[in-house]
Structure formats: C-alpha cells, structure tokens
Write an enzyme that holds these catalytic residues in place. Structure first.
Site, PDB file in Angstrom:
ATOM      1  N   TYR A 108       0.835  -1.217   0.000  1.00  6.55           N
ATOM      2  CA  TYR A 108       0.000   0.000   0.000  1.00  6.55           C
ATOM      3  C   TYR A 108       0.864   1.259   0.000  1.00  6.55           C
ATOM      4  CZ  TYR A 108      -4.093  -2.861   0.265  1.00  6.55           C
ATOM      5  OH  TYR A 108      -5.086  -3.781  -0.046  1.00  6.55           O
TER       6      TYR A 108
ATOM      7  N   ARG B 161       1.403   1.912  -3.553  1.00  7.98           N
ATOM      8  CA  ARG B 161       0.202   2.423  -4.234  1.00  7.98           C
ATOM      9  C   ARG B 161      -0.030   3.882  -3.845  1.00  7.98           C
ATOM     10  NH1 ARG B 161      -4.741  -1.403  -3.593  1.00  7.98           N
ATOM     11  NH2 ARG B 161      -5.605   0.140  -5.025  1.00  7.98           N
TER      12      ARG B 161
ATOM     13  N   GLN C  70     -15.261   2.056  -6.072  1.00 10.82           N
ATOM     14  CA  GLN C  70     -14.531   0.914  -5.519  1.00 10.82           C
ATOM     15  C   GLN C  70     -13.061   1.302  -5.348  1.00 10.82           C
ATOM     16  OE1 GLN C  70     -15.907  -3.014  -7.535  1.00 10.82           O
ATOM     17  NE2 GLN C  70     -16.419  -1.371  -8.972  1.00 10.82           N
ATOM     18  N   ASN C  71     -12.705   2.451  -5.875  1.00 11.24           N
ATOM     19  CA  ASN C  71     -11.308   2.877  -5.855  1.00 11.24           C
ATOM     20  C   ASN C  71     -10.948   3.449  -4.495  1.00 11.24           C
ATOM     21  OD1 ASN C  71     -11.333   2.194  -8.546  1.00 11.24           O
ATOM     22  ND2 ASN C  71     -11.642   4.300  -9.259  1.00 11.24           N
TER      23      ASN C  71
ATOM     24  N   ASP D 251      -8.147   5.404  -4.349  1.00 13.19           N
ATOM     25  CA  ASP D 251      -7.392   6.641  -4.593  1.00 13.19           C
ATOM     26  C   ASP D 251      -8.298   7.846  -4.324  1.00 13.19           C
ATOM     27  OD1 ASP D 251      -7.949   5.776  -7.984  1.00 13.19           O
ATOM     28  OD2 ASP D 251      -8.817   7.574  -7.061  1.00 13.19           O
TER      29      ASP D 251
ATOM     30  N   HIS E 284     -14.573   0.523  -0.778  1.00 14.73           N
ATOM     31  CA  HIS E 284     -13.441  -0.346  -0.382  1.00 14.73           C
ATOM     32  C   HIS E 284     -12.389   0.394   0.431  1.00 14.73           C
ATOM     33  CE1 HIS E 284     -14.590  -3.123  -3.968  1.00 14.73           C
ATOM     34  NE2 HIS E 284     -15.403  -3.238  -2.940  1.00 14.73           N
TER      35      HIS E 284
ATOM     36  N   GLY F  27     -15.598   1.848 -15.798  1.00 18.21           N
ATOM     37  CA  GLY F  27     -14.271   1.297 -15.510  1.00 18.21           C
ATOM     38  C   GLY F  27     -14.231   0.255 -14.423  1.00 18.21           C
ATOM     39  N   THR F  28     -15.242  -0.663 -14.443  1.00 14.95           N
ATOM     40  CA  THR F  28     -15.189  -1.753 -13.478  1.00 14.95           C
ATOM     41  C   THR F  28     -15.552  -3.056 -14.166  1.00 14.95           C
ATOM     42  OG1 THR F  28     -16.121  -2.700 -11.443  1.00 14.95           O
ATOM     43  CG2 THR F  28     -17.546  -1.189 -12.678  1.00 14.95           C
ATOM     44  N   SER F  29     -14.823  -4.111 -13.788  1.00 19.31           N
ATOM     45  CA  SER F  29     -15.082  -5.427 -14.407  1.00 19.31           C
ATOM     46  C   SER F  29     -16.305  -6.092 -13.777  1.00 19.31           C
ATOM     47  CB  SER F  29     -13.846  -6.323 -14.221  1.00 19.31           C
ATOM     48  OG  SER F  29     -13.608  -6.497 -12.822  1.00 19.31           O
TER      49      SER F  29
HETATM   50  N1  APR Z   1     -11.310   3.497 -19.288  1.00 18.34           N
HETATM   51  C1  APR Z   1     -12.376   2.803 -18.790  1.00 18.34           C
HETATM   52  N2  APR Z   1     -12.313   1.536 -18.343  1.00 18.34           N
HETATM   53  C2  APR Z   1     -11.109   0.934 -18.413  1.00 18.34           C
HETATM   54  C3  APR Z   1      -9.946   1.575 -18.903  1.00 18.34           C
HETATM   55  C4  APR Z   1     -10.088   2.914 -19.350  1.00 18.34           C
HETATM   56  N3  APR Z   1      -9.045   3.609 -19.852  1.00 18.34           N
HETATM   57  N4  APR Z   1      -8.908   0.689 -18.836  1.00 18.34           N
HETATM   58  C5  APR Z   1      -9.409  -0.455 -18.314  1.00 18.34           C
HETATM   59  N5  APR Z   1     -10.732  -0.313 -18.069  1.00 18.34           N
HETATM   60  C6  APR Z   1     -11.671  -1.284 -17.510  1.00 18.34           C
HETATM   61  C7  APR Z   1     -11.290  -2.740 -17.747  1.00 18.34           C
HETATM   62  O1  APR Z   1     -11.775  -3.151 -19.024  1.00 18.34           O
HETATM   63  C8  APR Z   1     -12.026  -3.420 -16.608  1.00 18.34           C
HETATM   64  O2  APR Z   1     -13.366  -3.726 -16.976  1.00 18.34           O
HETATM   65  O3  APR Z   1     -11.672  -1.127 -16.114  1.00 18.34           O
HETATM   66  C9  APR Z   1     -12.048  -2.361 -15.513  1.00 18.34           C
HETATM   67  C10 APR Z   1     -11.064  -2.647 -14.397  1.00 18.34           C
HETATM   68  O4  APR Z   1     -11.502  -3.812 -13.751  1.00 18.34           O
HETATM   69  P1  APR Z   1     -10.691  -4.314 -12.461  1.00 18.34           P
HETATM   70  O5  APR Z   1      -9.219  -4.237 -12.753  1.00 18.34           O
HETATM   71  O6  APR Z   1     -11.307  -5.616 -12.071  1.00 18.34           O
HETATM   72  O7  APR Z   1     -10.994  -3.212 -11.370  1.00 18.34           O
HETATM   73  P2  APR Z   1     -12.301  -3.084 -10.482  1.00 18.34           P
HETATM   74  O8  APR Z   1     -13.509  -3.542 -11.230  1.00 18.34           O
HETATM   75  O9  APR Z   1     -12.304  -1.705  -9.944  1.00 18.34           O
HETATM   76  O10 APR Z   1     -11.991  -4.110  -9.266  1.00 18.34           O
HETATM   77  C11 APR Z   1     -12.956  -4.132  -8.234  1.00 18.34           C
HETATM   78  O11 APR Z   1     -11.557  -5.640  -6.994  1.00 18.34           O
HETATM   79  O12 APR Z   1      -9.386  -6.062  -6.536  1.00 18.34           O
HETATM   80  C12 APR Z   1     -10.550  -5.596  -5.968  1.00 18.34           C
HETATM   81  O13 APR Z   1     -10.930  -4.070  -4.249  1.00 18.34           O
HETATM   82  C13 APR Z   1     -10.384  -4.184  -5.520  1.00 18.34           C
HETATM   83  O14 APR Z   1     -11.833  -2.291  -5.887  1.00 18.34           O
HETATM   84  C14 APR Z   1     -11.222  -3.404  -6.509  1.00 18.34           C
HETATM   85  C15 APR Z   1     -12.265  -4.423  -6.934  1.00 18.34           C
END
Ligand code: APR
Length: 229
Positions: free
Chosen positions: A54, A57, A87-88, A90, A105, A171-173
């Site tokens: 951390y 980060r 979920q970020n 930052d 988070h 921007g979240t998976s």
């Molecule tokens: N613009 C928009 N989306 C983007 C970009 C971009 N430039 N680059 C990547 N992405 C997308 C990816 O396609 C993906 O769908 O952002 C998403 C990132 O997904 P993750 O890396 O899984 O991040 P997140 O969904 O925030 O993870 C959720 O998991 O690890 C834990 O606690 C942690 O908060 C985090 C949580």
C-alpha cells in the site's frame, strides 16, 4: 428538485491517470497474490509486505492527477444531484472536485487502528510502517476493505442506487461483490450507461447502453449529452 445520477466507478476510471487496474494485463495483481497483500490472513502472515504494497500504491497515487473522466463527473453537478460510489481507494474523485463520494473499499490515504476500527486517521505522506501506532498503542493498518472483510457502506450505496434516475457504471469489471451487485438495486426503468473499452458482461436489462470507449472519451461525451449540450 434535481434528478439523481449515481455513478459506480472502478479502477478503469483512474487507468488513464496512470494508476494500474487490478485485472488488466500487468495489472496490480500481477506478481502479487491478492490474498498475500489484500486479506486479513495476508496481514497476519506478513504485515510488512502488506504495508509495503500500500505504500507503493500511495506513492504512485501522489504522483498522478485526476483525468477528463473524473472532471466531467464534476460538471454533471451543474444540473444533477450526483452521488459517486467508487470501488477505488485513490483520491482522484476528491481532487477533481466531486461533492458526494462514497468509498466502498476504503481510502488509501487513511490509516486505522487494529485495536479499535473506529479510530481512523488521515494520512498526508505515503508511508505507513511497522511501529506506527494508534492512540491506544496498537499497530496502524491501511483503512482498506480487504477480501473477506465486511463492506460497511454497502447498505448506504444500495439506498442511493435505489433512488437513481440514471446509473453510470465506469471502468469496473463488475467481478467483485457486493459492489457489482449494486446494479440490481437500480429501479427497473432507470437508464444504465456502462463505459468500458473492453466488452463487459452484457446485461439483459432494458435501458442498458454500452459505451465501448476509454473513460476520458466516453464520460465527457455522455456528460455533454446528459447536460443537454
Ligand atoms: N477506461 C475505462 N475503463 C477501463 C480503462 C479505461 N481507460 N482501462 C481499463 N478499463 C476497464 C477494464 O476493461 C475493466 O473492466 O476497467 C475495468 C477494471 O476492472 P478491475 O481491474 O477488475 O478493477 P475493479 O472492477 O475496480 O476491481 C474491483 O476488486 O481487486 C478488488 O478491491 C479491488 O476495488 C477493486 C475491486
């Protein structure tokens, strides 16, 4: 009365600011076993490894700036009641100027007592080390929700989402629960916009618009549309 826009963001909104995502290639978890650096077991086994993860980060978060996507969400506040649910960990939404931010988070720039979880301390620098103690003399830990830990703000986030006139997902998976489950709290007739350059899980809901763009392109475009420009 302003209409309410709820915005669920993930690591992807901070990617173009230069912060690694978690699950993209060479993402944050590359070279790190998640459970070693982001779980209570990992903390018990090797607290220094966790603190160093951390610290790194925090260091990189100090060196980057909010991007056009973070800033466009601030512009939305001219016409809407905007609630960011991120979920970020930052502080880029804060530094962009958003007014209502809920960190599901936790926060990178806060530490917390390991003896009393209500003792939370703001951090200005990037280092939190072994031997940094709370006022009750216990080791400080990152104020981050680790895997396997409760997400105290999820009820508030669900409550907000239930009253959304629009839901933006950026921007979240959508792979981590309970955050990913928030989508089901949006009223059935609430338009949902999902912005992500990769083909995310397609939802079979009505009113679901996928904008397959990077955040700095897709978010300003959508905000212009919502502001009627
Ligand atoms: N613009 C928009 N989306 C983007 C970009 C971009 N430039 N680059 C990547 N992405 C997308 C990816 O396609 C993906 O769908 O952002 C998403 C990132 O997904 P993750 O890396 O899984 O991040 P997140 O969904 O925030 O993870 C959720 O998991 O690890 C834990 O606690 C942690 O908060 C985090 C949580």
């Amino acid at each position: 009365m302003k209409q309410k826009i709820v915005v669920l963001t993930g690591a992807g909104i901070s990617a173009e600011s230069g912060l690694a995502t978690f699950r993209d290639a060479n993402g944050l978890w590359e070279g790190h076993d998640v459970m070693e650096v982001a779980s209570p077991e990992g903390w018990r086994k090797n607290p220094k490894l966790v603190l160093d993860f951390y610290n790194l980060r925090r260091k990189s978060a100090l060196d980057v700036e909010p991007n056009a996507a973070h800033k466009a969400l601030v512009d939305l506040e001219q016409k809407y009641d905007v609630q960011i649910i991120t979920q970020n960990v930052d502080d880029l939404h804060e530094r962009a100027g958003s007014s209502n931010i809920l960190h599901l988070h936790g926060k990178l720039f806060e530490s917390r007592s390991t003896k009393d979880e209500n003792l939370v301390y703001p951090m200005t620098g990037w280092e939190l080390n072994l031997g940094d103690l709370c006022e009750k003399g216990s080791q400080l830990r990152p104020n981050i929700v680790w895997f396997g830990e409760a997400v105290p703000l999820i009820e508030k986030a669900a409550e907000e989402t239930m009253h959304a006139d629009y839901l933006l997902i950026i921007g979240t998976s959508l792979q981590v629960y309970p955050a990913a489950g928030l989508i089901s709290y949006a009223p059935h007739d609430t338009p949902i916009y999902l912005i992500d350059p990769n083909t995310p899980p397609i939802s079979h809901r009505r009113n679901f618009t996928i904008i397959q763009e990077k955040a700095t392109v897709g978010v300003p475009k959508l905000v212009k549309k919502l502001l009627g420009e």
